[in-house]
Design a protein around this motif. Structure first.
Motif, short mmCIF file in Angstrom:
data_model
loop_
_atom_site.label_atom_id
_atom_site.label_comp_id
_atom_site.label_asym_id
_atom_site.label_seq_id
_atom_site.Cartn_x
_atom_site.Cartn_y
_atom_site.Cartn_z
N TYR A 187 0.80 -1.23 0.00
CA TYR A 187 0.00 0.00 0.00
C TYR A 187 0.83 1.28 0.00
CZ TYR A 187 -3.84 -3.16 1.02
OH TYR A 187 -4.77 -4.19 0.95
N GLY A 188 2.09 1.19 0.35
CA GLY A 188 2.92 2.38 0.39
C GLY A 188 3.74 2.45 1.67
N TRP A 189 4.90 3.12 1.59
CA TRP A 189 5.82 3.17 2.72
C TRP A 189 5.17 3.78 3.95
CZ3 TRP A 189 9.55 0.13 1.42
CH2 TRP A 189 9.95 0.06 0.10
N SER A 190 4.33 4.78 3.78
CA SER A 190 3.71 5.45 4.92
C SER A 190 2.85 4.50 5.74
CB SER A 190 2.88 6.66 4.47
OG SER A 190 1.85 6.26 3.60
N TYR A 191 2.23 3.51 5.06
CA TYR A 191 1.40 2.54 5.78
C TYR A 191 2.27 1.61 6.63
CZ TYR A 191 -2.67 3.95 3.04
OH TYR A 191 -3.71 4.67 2.50
N GLY A 192 3.40 1.18 6.07
CA GLY A 192 4.29 0.31 6.83
C GLY A 192 4.89 1.03 8.02
N PHE A 193 5.40 2.24 7.79
CA PHE A 193 5.98 3.02 8.89
C PHE A 193 4.91 3.45 9.88
CE2 PHE A 193 9.38 4.27 5.64
CZ PHE A 193 10.28 3.33 6.13
N GLY A 194 3.72 3.76 9.39
CA GLY A 194 2.62 4.16 10.27
C GLY A 194 2.19 3.04 11.19
N ALA A 195 2.14 1.81 10.64
CA ALA A 195 1.78 0.64 11.46
C ALA A 195 2.79 0.44 12.59
CB ALA A 195 1.72 -0.61 10.59
N ALA A 196 4.07 0.71 12.29
CA ALA A 196 5.10 0.60 13.32
C ALA A 196 4.83 1.61 14.44
CB ALA A 196 6.48 0.85 12.71
N GLY A 197 4.39 2.81 14.07
CA GLY A 197 4.07 3.83 15.07
C GLY A 197 2.89 3.46 15.94
N VAL A 198 1.86 2.85 15.34
CA VAL A 198 0.69 2.39 16.11
C VAL A 198 1.12 1.34 17.13
CG1 VAL A 198 -1.49 1.14 15.96
CG2 VAL A 198 -0.96 2.92 14.29
N GLY A 199 2.03 0.46 16.71
CA GLY A 199 2.54 -0.56 17.63
C GLY A 199 3.22 0.05 18.84
N MET A 200 4.04 1.09 18.61
CA MET A 200 4.73 1.74 19.72
C MET A 200 3.75 2.42 20.66
SD MET A 200 7.58 2.17 21.15
CE MET A 200 6.91 2.31 22.81
N PHE A 201 2.68 3.00 20.12
CA PHE A 201 1.66 3.62 20.96
C PHE A 201 1.02 2.58 21.88
CE2 PHE A 201 -2.81 4.81 21.68
CZ PHE A 201 -2.62 6.01 22.35
N PHE A 202 0.72 1.40 21.36
CA PHE A 202 0.17 0.32 22.19
C PHE A 202 1.16 -0.07 23.30
CE2 PHE A 202 -2.60 -1.32 18.48
CZ PHE A 202 -3.67 -0.54 18.91
N GLY A 203 2.45 -0.10 22.96
CA GLY A 203 3.46 -0.44 23.96
C GLY A 203 3.51 0.57 25.09
N LEU A 204 3.42 1.85 24.76
CA LEU A 204 3.46 2.90 25.77
C LEU A 204 2.24 2.82 26.68
CD1 LEU A 204 4.80 5.46 26.90
CD2 LEU A 204 3.57 6.78 25.16
N VAL A 205 1.06 2.62 26.10
CA VAL A 205 -0.17 2.50 26.88
C VAL A 205 -0.10 1.29 27.81
CG1 VAL A 205 -2.65 2.04 26.73
CG2 VAL A 205 -1.60 3.72 25.20
N THR A 206 0.44 0.18 27.29
CA THR A 206 0.57 -1.03 28.10
C THR A 206 1.43 -0.78 29.34
OG1 THR A 206 0.35 -2.46 26.16
CG2 THR A 206 1.39 -3.43 28.10
N PHE A 207 2.57 -0.12 29.15
CA PHE A 207 3.49 0.11 30.26
C PHE A 207 2.88 1.04 31.30
CE2 PHE A 207 7.03 2.30 32.36
CZ PHE A 207 7.71 1.20 32.85
#
Length: 514
Positions: A187-207
């Motif tokens: 779908y495009g580089w922004s989608y791949g990099f954006g998904a990585a950012g969403v993952g980090m947000f989940f990690g921060l909320v978890t901690f």
């Protein structure tokens, strides 16, 4: 519920806080490896970097990512405590990944070969990398140190806890290299990099949501220091302000690999001098020799990771250009082959944990395990040498790269989980965060060395594809043969030194291997 009551609560025989750290690290690694898996292709295909420029940029970035935890670990030890450092690091990571989602315009190449790039997009990209560098610096070493704090001295669950934690790292890596690579290439580089950012947000909320389960672990040793003011600002906020400002420095450094090279040499020398000073002036004979043993082991990890980290540069491009990636009519994305390392970790970590226990008194000591790791990473490149030799004039069968990742994973399991545990056991209590940072500084040096080694196989291209298959194969063959002999050679040297290192560890080695 009181801290004592929480302390008695366990999940699968471990403190519940371990699983908060497990999922935090899983999501953080999801973001990190998801972005890293796409990086070389984003640079060579989208911005039309040469192999050499792309490798060196990734080397500079990765080196800084693993070097800054030395500073982050020191600040957490002396001032912030592990918990505050991890939260701040997580925030910086989320901001960095948001910036990575902006891809700008693709580079173009004229008939004369002149390349025009979107410089604004590239500067946003470099600055986003700098935010990630600061974020990892505060999070990576400190979350590993916090795992060690969950267990009292002599707790036999410690190694098992680190193994579970390590599986969390690799679960995040496995998911990232499947999902982020697929999104980025489909779908495009922004989608791949954006998904990585969403993952980090989940990690921060978890901690943040699991703070109570930490039972007060990882808090500042002298909280009053953070409340005091310097230059009219509370020390805690001053630390945050200076740290955010440091991103401006890393923004420029990541674009200049010569500066990174000099910085690594200086940081390594300063760290070594500090270790020697601390060992001579602050420690008794036993603690001093244990610190010496740990330092020797850390030096040999530089060789291991310099070979292992070819995965994100030369091996990634090899998979893209040289490998036959089609099976049953489906073509596997080159970056998705990185998932085999994480998959093998998840499958084999319990097997290795069982094996070390089953071997009992025949269990190899830590230095021998490290030498096995070097031998295995060398043999992994031997697999690719065979694959290229058997391929004739065609592409290389994917089984050879899968075998490489299998051997490299076995090597990683001989070194990394035991190494993380060794740092927490062999380091003096007052500098455990710093020594965890030195562990990652060694990885930083190897990341930079890895990028230089990868350039042995650089192919002259400006559009991300090799112009001649067999010419490219020969370039990779030269690199892989060199790495094969390097791994075997240093593995033998460390094996010869293992009795001396074992003696310096004064019995801690026996605990590490139980």
């Amino acid at each position: 519920m009181t801290n004592d009551a929480l302390n008695k609560e366990e999940f699968f025989g471990h403190p519940k806080a371990l699983f908060i750290l497990f999922f935090t690290e899983m999501w953080e690694r999801f973001s990190f490896y998801g972005m890293k898996a796409l990086l070389i292709f984003y640079l060579t295909r989208y911005h039309l970097f040469s192999d050499t420029s792309g490798n060196l940029l990734i080397g500079s970035y990765a080196a800084l990512v693993y070097a800054v935890p030395v500073i982050g670990g020191f600040i957490a030890d002396r001032y912030l405590g592990f918990r505050k450092a991890i939260v701040f690091g997580g925030i910086m990571l989320v901001l960095g990944h948001i910036g990575m989602a902006y891809e700008g315009n693709a580079a173009t190449q004229s008939m004369t070969g002149e390349i025009t790039r979107d410089e604004t997009a590239l500067q946003i990209f470099y600055f986003s990398l700098s935010l990630i560098i600061v974020g990892v610096g505060f999070l990576k070493a400190n979350i590993s140190s916090l795992v060690g704090e969950l267990y009292e001295t002599g707790d036999k669950r410690r190694d098992s806890g680190f193994t579970l934690f390590y599986m969390g790292i690799n679960l995040g890596s496995f998911l990232a290299t499947i999902i982020c690579v697929w999104l980025g290439e489909t779908y495009g580089w922004s989608y791949g990099f954006g998904a990585a950012g969403v993952g980090m947000f989940f990690g921060l909320v978890t901690f943040i949501s699991g703070r109570k389960l930490l039972m007060g672990k990882g808090e500042p040793k002298v909280p009053e220091t953070l409340e005091k003011k310097s230059f009219g600002i509370k020390n805690e906020w001053l630390i945050y302000l200076v740290s955010v400002s440091s991103a401006l420095i890393f923004w420029q450094m990541v674009q200049r690999h010569e500066v990174v090279s000099i910085s690594l040499m200086v940081a390594g020398a300063v760290s070594f001098i500090y270790i020697v000073y601390y060992a001579v002036t602050q420690l008794d004979k036993k603690a001093r020799e244990q610190l010496i043993a740990l330092t020797i082991l850390i030096v040999f990890t530089i060789i291991f990771w310099a070979l292992f980290e070819q995965a994100y540069t030369s091996l990634n491009l090899f998979a893209d250009r040289i490998l036959d990636r089609t099976i049953f009519g489906y073509t596997i994305s080159a970056g998705q082959f990185l998932s085999f390392n994480a998959l093998f970790i998840i499958l084999l970590a319990p097997v290795f944990a069982w094996l070390w226990v089953k071997l009992g008194k025949y269990n190899p000591n830590t230095a021998v395990k490290f030498s096995m790791a070097l031998l295995l990473v060398g043999l992994g490149f031997g697999s690719l040498v065979l694959g290229i030799s058997f391929s004739g004039l065609g592409k290389v069968a994917m089984i050879w790269l899968i075998l490489t990742y299998f051997l490299h994973t076995c090597g990683e399991l001989c070194l990394s989980p035991v190494g993380l545990s060794a740092v927490t056991k062999l380091s003096p209590v007052k500098i455990v965060g710093f020594m965890m940072g030195v562990w990652f500084l060694a990885t930083a040096s190897s990341e930079f060395i890895a990028s230089i080694l990868a350039n042995i196989a650089s192919v002259d291209t400006s559009n991300g594809t090799a112009p001649d298959l067999n010419l490219a194969k020969q370039s990779y063959l030269v690199l892989f043969q060199y790495l094969f002999y390097t791994g075997l050679g240093f593995g033998v040297v460390l094996l010869a030194l293992s009795p001396v290192i074992k003696k310096l560890m004064h019995g801690v080695d026996k605990e590490l291997n139980n």
